[in-house]
Motif scaffolding. Structure first.
Motif, PDB file in Angstrom:
ATOM      1  N   SER A  40       0.870 -42.169 -27.784  1.00 21.88           N
ATOM      2  CA  SER A  40      -0.020 -41.674 -28.851  1.00 21.88           C
ATOM      3  C   SER A  40       0.743 -40.923 -29.930  1.00 21.88           C
ATOM      4  O   SER A  40       0.282 -40.826 -31.074  1.00 21.88           O
ATOM      5  N   GLN A  73      -3.194 -36.582 -33.172  1.00 24.87           N
ATOM      6  CA  GLN A  73      -3.634 -37.964 -33.346  1.00 24.87           C
ATOM      7  C   GLN A  73      -4.637 -38.392 -32.275  1.00 24.87           C
ATOM      8  O   GLN A  73      -5.340 -39.379 -32.449  1.00 24.87           O
ATOM      9  N   HIS A 108      -2.129 -38.441 -40.200  1.00 32.00           N
ATOM     10  CA  HIS A 108      -3.517 -38.881 -40.110  1.00 32.00           C
ATOM     11  C   HIS A 108      -3.788 -40.037 -41.069  1.00 32.00           C
ATOM     12  O   HIS A 108      -4.425 -41.038 -40.700  1.00 32.00           O
ATOM     13  N   ARG A 128      -2.275 -43.222 -39.868  1.00 25.80           N
ATOM     14  CA  ARG A 128      -3.017 -43.814 -38.741  1.00 25.80           C
ATOM     15  C   ARG A 128      -4.305 -44.459 -39.194  1.00 25.80           C
ATOM     16  O   ARG A 128      -4.754 -45.463 -38.631  1.00 25.80           O
ATOM     17  N   THR A 129      -4.929 -43.886 -40.220  1.00 23.95           N
ATOM     18  CA  THR A 129      -6.263 -44.372 -40.641  1.00 23.95           C
ATOM     19  C   THR A 129      -6.219 -45.213 -41.906  1.00 23.95           C
ATOM     20  O   THR A 129      -7.252 -45.639 -42.409  1.00 23.95           O
TER      21      THR A 129
END
Length: 213
Positions: free
Chosen positions: A6, A172, A205, A208-209
Protein backbone atom coordinates in the motif's frame (compact mmCIF):
# COMPACT_ATOMS: atom_id res chain seq x y z
CA UNK A 1 12.74 -0.98 6.14
CA UNK A 2 9.74 -3.29 5.93
CA UNK A 3 7.85 -2.80 2.71
CA UNK A 4 4.08 -2.71 2.41
CA UNK A 5 2.36 -2.82 -1.00
CA UNK A 6 0.00 0.00 0.00
CA UNK A 7 2.91 2.33 0.68
CA UNK A 8 5.49 1.26 -1.91
CA UNK A 9 7.17 4.07 -3.84
CA UNK A 10 8.49 2.59 -7.09
CA UNK A 11 8.52 5.50 -9.55
CA UNK A 12 12.15 6.47 -10.20
CA UNK A 13 11.24 10.08 -10.99
CA UNK A 14 9.46 10.42 -7.65
CA UNK A 15 12.29 8.74 -5.78
CA UNK A 16 14.75 11.15 -7.41
CA UNK A 17 12.55 14.06 -6.33
CA UNK A 18 12.58 12.85 -2.71
CA UNK A 19 16.36 12.45 -2.77
CA UNK A 20 16.92 15.87 -4.35
CA UNK A 21 14.64 17.60 -1.84
CA UNK A 22 16.12 15.84 1.22
CA UNK A 23 19.90 15.55 0.75
CA UNK A 24 20.86 15.11 4.41
CA UNK A 25 21.48 11.38 4.83
CA UNK A 26 22.25 8.68 7.36
CA UNK A 27 25.00 6.34 6.13
CA UNK A 28 25.09 2.90 7.76
CA UNK A 29 27.56 0.05 7.41
CA UNK A 30 28.41 -3.14 9.26
CA UNK A 31 32.11 -3.37 10.04
CA UNK A 32 34.39 -5.48 12.21
CA UNK A 33 33.21 -3.68 15.33
CA UNK A 34 29.52 -3.86 14.40
CA UNK A 35 27.11 -1.32 13.02
CA UNK A 36 28.25 2.27 12.50
CA UNK A 37 26.43 5.29 11.12
CA UNK A 38 27.40 8.75 9.93
CA UNK A 39 25.52 11.77 8.63
CA UNK A 40 26.45 13.57 5.42
CA UNK A 41 24.91 15.35 2.45
CA UNK A 42 24.51 13.38 -0.77
CA UNK A 43 23.25 14.51 -4.17
CA UNK A 44 22.02 12.78 -7.28
CA UNK A 45 24.81 12.28 -9.81
CA UNK A 46 24.03 14.94 -12.41
CA UNK A 47 25.63 12.81 -15.14
CA UNK A 48 23.09 10.03 -14.61
CA UNK A 49 19.31 9.73 -14.80
CA UNK A 50 19.01 6.79 -12.41
CA UNK A 51 19.38 6.67 -8.60
CA UNK A 52 23.17 7.04 -8.52
CA UNK A 53 24.29 9.46 -5.82
CA UNK A 54 27.54 11.26 -5.05
CA UNK A 55 28.84 12.62 -1.78
CA UNK A 56 31.77 12.61 0.59
CA UNK A 57 32.77 11.59 4.08
CA UNK A 58 35.42 13.09 6.30
CA UNK A 59 38.51 11.11 7.12
CA UNK A 60 38.67 8.66 8.91
CA UNK A 61 34.99 7.82 8.34
CA UNK A 62 36.06 6.26 5.03
CA UNK A 63 38.04 3.65 7.00
CA UNK A 64 35.34 3.16 9.61
CA UNK A 65 32.81 2.37 6.86
CA UNK A 66 35.24 0.36 4.72
CA UNK A 67 34.42 2.78 1.93
CA UNK A 68 34.76 1.09 -1.43
CA UNK A 69 35.01 -2.38 0.12
CA UNK A 70 31.76 -2.97 2.00
CA UNK A 71 28.09 -2.36 1.32
CA UNK A 72 26.66 0.92 2.55
CA UNK A 73 23.06 1.74 3.32
CA UNK A 74 22.23 5.39 2.63
CA UNK A 75 18.94 6.62 4.07
CA UNK A 76 17.10 9.72 2.83
CA UNK A 77 14.27 10.89 5.10
CA UNK A 78 11.50 13.06 3.66
CA UNK A 79 8.86 15.05 5.58
CA UNK A 80 7.39 13.14 8.50
CA UNK A 81 5.07 13.83 11.39
CA UNK A 82 2.52 12.71 13.95
CA UNK A 83 -1.02 11.84 12.88
CA UNK A 84 -3.63 12.04 15.65
CA UNK A 85 -6.46 9.47 15.79
CA UNK A 86 -8.74 12.42 16.57
CA UNK A 87 -8.38 13.51 12.95
CA UNK A 88 -10.16 10.35 11.78
CA UNK A 89 -13.49 11.26 13.38
CA UNK A 90 -15.57 9.16 15.76
CA UNK A 91 -14.09 5.78 14.81
CA UNK A 92 -11.77 3.31 16.47
CA UNK A 93 -8.22 4.44 15.72
CA UNK A 94 -4.74 4.80 17.16
CA UNK A 95 -1.99 7.35 16.52
CA UNK A 96 0.48 6.84 13.70
CA UNK A 97 3.39 8.58 12.00
CA UNK A 98 3.37 9.51 8.33
CA UNK A 99 6.66 9.65 6.45
CA UNK A 100 8.58 9.22 3.24
CA UNK A 101 11.92 7.40 3.15
CA UNK A 102 14.34 6.08 0.55
CA UNK A 103 16.99 3.43 1.29
CA UNK A 104 19.83 2.93 -1.22
CA UNK A 105 22.32 0.09 -0.68
CA UNK A 106 25.46 -0.87 -2.56
CA UNK A 107 29.25 -0.80 -2.56
CA UNK A 108 30.41 2.73 -3.39
CA UNK A 109 33.08 3.74 -5.87
CA UNK A 110 35.81 6.03 -4.50
CA UNK A 111 36.17 9.26 -6.46
CA UNK A 112 39.46 10.66 -7.68
CA UNK A 113 40.72 13.87 -6.07
CA UNK A 114 39.51 15.84 -9.09
CA UNK A 115 36.07 14.23 -9.00
CA UNK A 116 35.81 14.81 -5.27
CA UNK A 117 36.64 18.50 -5.71
CA UNK A 118 33.96 18.78 -8.38
CA UNK A 119 31.37 17.23 -6.05
CA UNK A 120 32.39 19.50 -3.17
CA UNK A 121 32.15 22.50 -5.50
CA UNK A 122 28.68 21.42 -6.56
CA UNK A 123 27.60 20.99 -2.93
CA UNK A 124 28.71 24.51 -2.08
CA UNK A 125 26.97 25.94 -5.14
CA UNK A 126 23.77 24.02 -4.36
CA UNK A 127 23.35 25.47 -0.88
CA UNK A 128 25.20 28.79 -1.07
CA UNK A 129 23.21 29.64 -4.19
CA UNK A 130 20.24 30.48 -1.99
CA UNK A 131 22.17 33.06 0.02
CA UNK A 132 21.83 36.78 -0.86
CA UNK A 133 25.62 37.01 -1.17
CA UNK A 134 26.87 33.48 -1.91
CA UNK A 135 30.34 32.45 -0.70
CA UNK A 136 31.53 30.10 -3.45
CA UNK A 137 34.24 27.59 -2.69
CA UNK A 138 36.88 29.09 -4.95
CA UNK A 139 36.14 32.76 -4.22
CA UNK A 140 38.05 35.06 -1.91
CA UNK A 141 38.90 34.99 0.91
CA UNK A 142 39.47 31.29 0.05
CA UNK A 143 42.45 30.48 -2.13
CA UNK A 144 43.30 27.26 -4.03
CA UNK A 145 45.74 26.07 -1.37
CA UNK A 146 43.08 26.43 1.35
CA UNK A 147 40.43 24.60 -0.68
CA UNK A 148 42.79 21.78 -1.68
CA UNK A 149 43.93 21.33 1.91
CA UNK A 150 40.39 21.04 3.21
CA UNK A 151 39.34 18.73 0.38
CA UNK A 152 42.21 16.37 1.21
CA UNK A 153 40.49 15.67 4.51
CA UNK A 154 37.50 14.17 2.68
CA UNK A 155 36.86 11.10 0.56
CA UNK A 156 34.34 11.38 -2.26
CA UNK A 157 32.17 8.50 -3.38
CA UNK A 158 29.67 7.51 -6.03
CA UNK A 159 27.02 4.93 -5.17
CA UNK A 160 24.96 3.16 -7.81
CA UNK A 161 22.52 1.20 -5.65
CA UNK A 162 22.08 -2.51 -6.11
CA UNK A 163 19.11 -2.49 -3.72
CA UNK A 164 16.44 0.20 -3.43
CA UNK A 165 13.59 0.34 -0.94
CA UNK A 166 11.39 3.44 -1.07
CA UNK A 167 8.26 3.99 0.94
CA UNK A 168 5.75 6.76 1.45
CA UNK A 169 3.29 6.07 4.23
CA UNK A 170 0.91 8.97 3.78
CA UNK A 171 -2.55 7.65 4.74
CA UNK A 172 -3.11 5.96 1.37
CA UNK A 173 -5.04 3.25 3.23
CA UNK A 174 -7.62 5.78 4.43
CA UNK A 175 -10.69 7.14 2.68
CA UNK A 176 -10.40 10.25 0.51
CA UNK A 177 -12.45 12.18 3.06
CA UNK A 178 -10.11 11.18 5.89
CA UNK A 179 -7.05 12.08 3.85
CA UNK A 180 -8.48 15.54 3.19
CA UNK A 181 -9.16 15.99 6.91
CA UNK A 182 -5.61 14.98 7.84
CA UNK A 183 -4.16 17.31 5.22
CA UNK A 184 -6.28 20.17 6.55
CA UNK A 185 -5.01 19.52 10.09
CA UNK A 186 -1.41 19.47 8.92
CA UNK A 187 -1.96 22.73 7.03
CA UNK A 188 -3.53 24.35 10.10
CA UNK A 189 -2.03 25.94 13.19
CA UNK A 190 -2.29 23.07 15.67
CA UNK A 191 0.58 21.54 17.65
CA UNK A 192 1.34 19.02 14.90
CA UNK A 193 0.90 21.28 11.89
CA UNK A 194 3.36 20.41 9.14
CA UNK A 195 2.78 22.07 5.75
CA UNK A 196 5.61 20.10 4.14
CA UNK A 197 4.06 16.79 5.14
CA UNK A 198 0.66 18.03 4.00
CA UNK A 199 2.12 18.79 0.57
CA UNK A 200 3.60 15.29 0.34
CA UNK A 201 0.26 13.79 1.31
CA UNK A 202 -1.51 15.87 -1.33
CA UNK A 203 0.98 14.75 -3.95
CA UNK A 204 0.59 11.06 -3.06
CA UNK A 205 -3.20 11.33 -2.84
CA UNK A 206 -3.51 13.00 -6.24
CA UNK A 207 -1.19 10.43 -7.80
CA UNK A 208 -3.39 7.65 -6.42
CA UNK A 209 -6.71 9.21 -7.44
CA UNK A 210 -5.66 10.87 -10.68
CA UNK A 211 -6.09 14.33 -9.16
CA UNK A 212 -9.69 13.76 -8.12
CA UNK A 213 -10.86 14.93 -4.72
Amino acid sequence: MRQNPSFTLADVTEIRRVIDANPWTTIVSNGPDGLVSSHYVALLDDDRDDLTIVGHVGRPDDLIHGMGERELLVVFQGPHGYISPGWYGDVQAVPTWNYTAVHLAGVPEILSDEENLAVLDRLVDRFEGRMPEPRRMWERPNDPAFVTRLASGTVGFRLTPTRVVAKRKLSQNKSAETVETVIAELEGDGPYAHPGLAAEMRRAHEARTGGLR
